[in-house]
Design a protein around this motif. Sequence first.
Motif, PDB file in Angstrom:
ATOM      1  N   PRO A 282       0.805  -1.234   0.000  1.00 62.18           N
ATOM      2  CA  PRO A 282       0.000   0.000   0.000  1.00 62.18           C
ATOM      3  C   PRO A 282       0.833   1.276   0.000  1.00 62.18           C
ATOM      4  CG  PRO A 282      -0.963  -1.603   1.497  1.00 62.18           C
ATOM      5  CD  PRO A 282       0.367  -2.158   1.068  1.00 62.18           C
ATOM      6  N   ARG A 283       2.061   1.215   0.521  1.00 66.95           N
ATOM      7  CA  ARG A 283       2.912   2.408   0.549  1.00 66.95           C
ATOM      8  C   ARG A 283       3.605   2.657  -0.795  1.00 66.95           C
ATOM      9  NH1 ARG A 283       4.466  -0.143   5.397  1.00 66.95           N
ATOM     10  NH2 ARG A 283       6.601  -0.524   4.683  1.00 66.95           N
ATOM     11  N   HIS A 284       3.502   1.712  -1.720  1.00 66.34           N
ATOM     12  CA  HIS A 284       4.197   1.860  -3.004  1.00 66.34           C
ATOM     13  C   HIS A 284       3.262   1.756  -4.204  1.00 66.34           C
ATOM     14  CE1 HIS A 284       8.256   1.843  -1.290  1.00 66.34           C
ATOM     15  NE2 HIS A 284       7.770   0.971  -0.411  1.00 66.34           N
ATOM     16  N   LEU A 285       1.974   1.580  -3.953  1.00 65.32           N
ATOM     17  CA  LEU A 285       0.998   1.518  -5.037  1.00 65.32           C
ATOM     18  C   LEU A 285       0.311   2.877  -5.138  1.00 65.32           C
ATOM     19  CD1 LEU A 285      -0.287  -0.383  -7.134  1.00 65.32           C
ATOM     20  CD2 LEU A 285      -2.014  -0.970  -5.408  1.00 65.32           C
ATOM     21  N   ALA A 286       0.351   3.459  -6.324  1.00 62.54           N
ATOM     22  CA  ALA A 286      -0.261   4.769  -6.517  1.00 62.54           C
ATOM     23  C   ALA A 286      -1.774   4.670  -6.318  1.00 62.54           C
ATOM     24  CB  ALA A 286       0.056   5.288  -7.918  1.00 62.54           C
ATOM     25  N   PRO A 287      -2.416   5.757  -5.875  1.00 58.10           N
ATOM     26  CA  PRO A 287      -3.873   5.743  -5.696  1.00 58.10           C
ATOM     27  C   PRO A 287      -4.573   5.298  -6.979  1.00 58.10           C
ATOM     28  CG  PRO A 287      -2.933   7.734  -4.747  1.00 58.10           C
ATOM     29  CD  PRO A 287      -1.813   7.047  -5.477  1.00 58.10           C
ATOM     30  N   GLY A 288      -5.486   4.346  -6.832  1.00 59.60           N
ATOM     31  CA  GLY A 288      -6.194   3.817  -7.985  1.00 59.60           C
ATOM     32  C   GLY A 288      -5.389   2.811  -8.787  1.00 59.60           C
ATOM     33  N   GLY A 289      -4.153   2.541  -8.360  1.00 54.19           N
ATOM     34  CA  GLY A 289      -3.281   1.625  -9.091  1.00 54.19           C
ATOM     35  C   GLY A 289      -3.633   0.169  -8.851  1.00 54.19           C
ATOM     36  N   GLU A 290      -2.905  -0.707  -9.546  1.00 49.61           N
ATOM     37  CA  GLU A 290      -3.194  -2.135  -9.496  1.00 49.61           C
ATOM     38  C   GLU A 290      -1.894  -2.910  -9.301  1.00 49.61           C
ATOM     39  OE1 GLU A 290      -6.532  -3.562 -11.984  1.00 49.61           O
ATOM     40  OE2 GLU A 290      -4.983  -4.806 -12.946  1.00 49.61           O
ATOM     41  N   SER A 351      -2.452 -18.268 -10.783  1.00 48.64           N
ATOM     42  CA  SER A 351      -3.353 -17.107 -10.827  1.00 48.64           C
ATOM     43  C   SER A 351      -2.582 -15.805 -10.800  1.00 48.64           C
ATOM     44  CB  SER A 351      -4.318 -17.136  -9.639  1.00 48.64           C
ATOM     45  OG  SER A 351      -5.119 -18.296  -9.656  1.00 48.64           O
ATOM     46  N   LEU A 352      -3.098 -14.832 -11.521  1.00 50.24           N
ATOM     47  CA  LEU A 352      -2.640 -13.448 -11.402  1.00 50.24           C
ATOM     48  C   LEU A 352      -3.731 -12.690 -10.660  1.00 50.24           C
ATOM     49  CD1 LEU A 352      -0.978 -11.234 -14.131  1.00 50.24           C
ATOM     50  CD2 LEU A 352      -2.838 -10.343 -12.710  1.00 50.24           C
ATOM     51  N   TRP A 353      -3.427 -12.334  -9.410  1.00 53.09           N
ATOM     52  CA  TRP A 353      -4.383 -11.612  -8.570  1.00 53.09           C
ATOM     53  C   TRP A 353      -4.217 -10.120  -8.846  1.00 53.09           C
ATOM     54  CZ3 TRP A 353      -7.742 -14.157  -5.199  1.00 53.09           C
ATOM     55  CH2 TRP A 353      -7.473 -15.523  -4.977  1.00 53.09           C
ATOM     56  N   GLN A 354      -5.305  -9.462  -9.217  1.00 49.83           N
ATOM     57  CA  GLN A 354      -5.301  -8.015  -9.444  1.00 49.83           C
ATOM     58  C   GLN A 354      -5.765  -7.342  -8.154  1.00 49.83           C
ATOM     59  OE1 GLN A 354      -7.657  -9.165 -13.068  1.00 49.83           O
ATOM     60  NE2 GLN A 354      -6.874  -7.192 -13.801  1.00 49.83           N
ATOM     61  N   LEU A 355      -4.810  -6.721  -7.463  1.00 47.01           N
ATOM     62  CA  LEU A 355      -5.071  -6.168  -6.136  1.00 47.01           C
ATOM     63  C   LEU A 355      -5.057  -4.644  -6.168  1.00 47.01           C
ATOM     64  CD1 LEU A 355      -2.663  -8.494  -4.092  1.00 47.01           C
ATOM     65  CD2 LEU A 355      -5.124  -8.810  -4.466  1.00 47.01           C
ATOM     66  N   THR A 356      -5.907  -4.050  -5.351  1.00 47.17           N
ATOM     67  CA  THR A 356      -5.923  -2.599  -5.171  1.00 47.17           C
ATOM     68  C   THR A 356      -5.987  -2.315  -3.680  1.00 47.17           C
ATOM     69  OG1 THR A 356      -8.347  -2.470  -5.264  1.00 47.17           O
ATOM     70  CG2 THR A 356      -7.146  -2.244  -7.349  1.00 47.17           C
ATOM     71  N   THR A 357      -5.651  -1.090  -3.317  1.00 45.39           N
ATOM     72  CA  THR A 357      -5.795  -0.705  -1.919  1.00 45.39           C
ATOM     73  C   THR A 357      -7.274  -0.537  -1.617  1.00 45.39           C
ATOM     74  OG1 THR A 357      -5.429   1.595  -2.585  1.00 45.39           O
ATOM     75  CG2 THR A 357      -3.545   0.391  -1.692  1.00 45.39           C
TER      76      THR A 357
END
Length: 369
Positions: A282-290, A351-357
């Motif tokens: 969460p500290r390295h994923l841009a807002p709205g990022g995946e 699996s490729l899990w597509q995760l967001t904050t």
Amino acid sequence: MNPLSLKDGGRRWLTTVSASPPRTVVTIDDGTTADEAFRLAAAGTGLAWHGDFPNARNLLSAMSRRCGTAAGKPFQDQRNHQARRARILGRLLVPLDPGHVLPLRRGPDVRVACAEVYGPSESPALVSLRELLGVVGAHEWRVKGVEIPALGAKIHPHHGVFSPVRGEYVDLVARTPLPTRELAFDIGTGTGVLAAVLAHRGVERVVATDNEPRALACARENFERLGFGGLETLEADLFPPGRAPLVVCNPPWLPARAHTPLERAVYDPGSRMLHAFLDRLPRHLAPGGEAWLILSDLAELLGLRTREQLLAAFERSGLEVRGRQDIRPRHPRATDPGDPLHDARAREVTSLWQLTTRRLKARAAPAPD
């Protein structure tokens, strides 16, 4: 690889796996039987071979057969069996003269392969035949390369860097819709294959990280071969500084102990890398990022982790699942009934899990007084 007083002319001990040298080393040759060699090696004695090189390989195969099999046993028993087998077979040793010259009858030229792994050589040495064969095999893969259909080109793995021979995880990254073409982080890049696929798909900037210098050297060489000179590499414990709208990670899939440096690409005790990645994401994923987390369910099929535990780890890290892409394996071991893990491999899904904050729900306004 410190100089050691081995009983074979004072030769130093060469290894890439941090294995301790045997305390006792005896000289054997073409007249030594496989039963005698196995008995000595199982008791901890090093066997310095002075004979015909093809006969040394035959002896190694015969010793391997005497190690038996752990097929049908629980996973941990299989791992313990593999570790014991590696220790025993690793005690069949061959000499190397200065310059990595193999002074055995009908021995191959191993100078270039050894120099790539061990560096320059100015003194005689002893090396495990099993390790030497791995060094030579890795050199051949480095020269030949591995065809990657998603790139229309080859990736050239180095010794000790996991080869992308299981193409299904590459295909997942190649086919999942991109949330951005601006910037991506590739965490634990290894050979650089996933970073290269992202660049091939048009991502303008990719930062590839790894904590192993040899992996970064391998990735840089592959990027140059492919003409992706603009890809960045960084030695880091997981993340580079900053945030990205796309973060990709293919961590080790099995929460178990690795016995060699190469196995660290597959085995991760306690899923330490997986949990560290999720906790810090969460500290390295841009807002709205995946974030694209690529995992096989083999650990679940072997009883090493449950799906509920994985989903709970997402929840604890403040992540939610936006989507998931699945693929079945195509590698030969998935259909080999002789593989000790055949039952699980036959049902495996990657699996490729597509995760967001996770979005925080807005608090209701307080009621007026």
